[in-house]
Design an enzyme around this catalytic site. Structure first.
Site, mmCIF file in Angstrom:
data_model
loop_
_atom_site.group_PDB
_atom_site.id
_atom_site.type_symbol
_atom_site.label_atom_id
_atom_site.label_comp_id
_atom_site.label_asym_id
_atom_site.label_seq_id
_atom_site.Cartn_x
_atom_site.Cartn_y
_atom_site.Cartn_z
ATOM 1 N N HIS A 7 2.038 4.584 -2.910
ATOM 2 C CA HIS A 7 2.196 6.031 -2.693
ATOM 3 C C HIS A 7 3.618 6.470 -3.006
ATOM 4 C CE1 HIS A 7 -1.752 6.356 -1.017
ATOM 5 N NE2 HIS A 7 -1.486 5.692 0.093
ATOM 6 N N HIS A 29 0.837 -1.199 0.000
ATOM 7 C CA HIS A 29 0.000 0.000 0.000
ATOM 8 C C HIS A 29 0.878 1.257 0.000
ATOM 9 C CE1 HIS A 29 -3.639 2.377 0.984
ATOM 10 N NE2 HIS A 29 -2.772 3.141 1.628
ATOM 11 N N GLU A 30 1.799 1.310 0.930
ATOM 12 C CA GLU A 30 2.675 2.486 1.024
ATOM 13 C C GLU A 30 3.638 2.561 -0.148
ATOM 14 O OE1 GLU A 30 2.042 4.791 3.054
ATOM 15 O OE2 GLU A 30 0.545 3.633 4.157
#
Length: 351
Positions: free
Chosen positions: A21, A17-18
């Site tokens: 980003h 998820h990170e």
């Protein structure tokens, strides 16, 4: 050993998820001050260029901290100084990477365990299904006018709707002809639930094309199941004991690991089955994280996307101080919710 596997599952999901980003921030030349997995004090960290990379003590989250994300900045590489499209891409990348991870893991899982098309493996004698003219080998195409692809969608349908009401089915025979059937579930005293008297099963796939097809359908199923679960939570269709946070999920994963070990005939078989079960949990949790983060709630990715959409419509930036206040309130409410879910988990696991 079990706790390490459970932490690894959560860590992989948060990492991807990170990572979404982070990669999109770097692609759009946004300065990243820290990329962290976990929360709390740093266990391991190092710095390369302007970015600090760290693994933190508590495996309950992570973050990609960008310059100018929550405040005004003069830096040309600050998040707030990039185009609306660039910022949207960066914010949406986290949930999108969760869906990508779930899809990739689904390919692996289906390759080794097979898929569950909506083909009926068994039709019980004298059951409502048999009385409606349904036979083993037939395929369910639609449930009450809605297309389905996996047998588990029938089970999901029975869970979220009134299980006693008649079900309109569009069926397909092995020769390709179709017919409709109306089935009224009957209550099974022994199992204490309504049933129509059918069962499905998993079948082996016949190549990478089928793996890809059913991996996409697996992703579709979990998205559908997650959205359905959220609707039930909002409408009060589930009890508090059915809602699990990280502790509850960890407890459920531990129970499954122990069950798999007991049912396996050898250490090798146990290892393989545990890995496949953990992949299944990764798919489920990754889809859940992706969808939850797309909800238009302040402090979540969906909330940030909502602010960016409003900015695009107004053609004017929302003051960063006002956005920060809203996000702070949203973050406080999320922390409160996490505390409530945590104690609910403790009650369900230990009491």
């Amino acid at each position: 050993m079990n706790i390490i596997l459970i932490i690894l599952v959560f860590g992989v999901i948060v990492f991807f998820h990170e990572l979404g980003h982070f990669l999109m921030a770097k692609y759009n030349k946004i300065a990243v001050t820290e990329f962290a997995i976990g929360m709390g004090p740093a266990i391991v960290s190092f710095k390369k260029n302007e970015t600090k990379y760290s693994i933190r003590l508590f495996p309950i989250g992570g973050y990609c901290l960008m310059v100018g994300e929550d405040e005004e900045s003069e830096d040309e590489n600050a998040f707030g100084n990039k185009s609306i499209l660039a910022r949207m891409v960066v914010v949406a990348a986290g949930p999108i990477f969760n869906f990508i991870l779930a899809f990739v893991f689904s390919i692996v899982l289906i390759h080794f365990t097979g898929c569950d098309p909506a083909i009926l493996d068994t039709v019980v004698e004298d059951s409502p299904a048999q009385e409606a003219g349904i036979v083993a080998g037939d395929t369910i195409l639609e449930l009450d006018g809605k297309k389905i692809y996996n047998y588990r969608e029938l089970l999901l349908y029975m869970q979220i709707n009134d299980p006693s009401k008649p079900i309109e089915l569009l069926m397909e025979k092995p020769d390709g002809s179709t017919y409709t059937a109306t089935v009224t579930p009957e209550y099974n005293e022994k199992l204490e639930k309504y049933m129509i008297g059918v069962s499905g099963g998993y079948i082996a796939t016949d190549g990478i094309g089928t793996d890809l097809k059913y991996a996409a359908l697996e992703l579709r199923y979990w998205v559908k199941a997650t959205i359905t679960s959220l609707k039930m939570i909002i409408t009060g269709g589930v009890e508090s004991g059915d809602i699990m946070g990280p502790v509850g999920v960890g407890g459920a994963m531990n129970d499954i690991i122990e069950e798999v070990k007991e049912e396996s005939d050898s250490t090798k078989e146990a290892v393989i089955n545990v890995i496949l079960n953990m992949l299944n949990w990764c798919i489920l949790l990754s889809v859940n994280l992706g969808i939850m983060n797309l909800l238009p709630i302040p402090a979540l990715d969906g909330g940030r996307l909502l602010f960016l959409i409003i900015e695009a419509i107004r053609r004017k930036k929302i003051p960063s101080d006002k956005e920060a206040v809203v996000n702070l309130i949203g973050f406080a409410l999320l922390i409160l919710l996490m505390v409530v879910v945590f104690f609910n988990d403790i009650k369900n696991v230990f009491f």
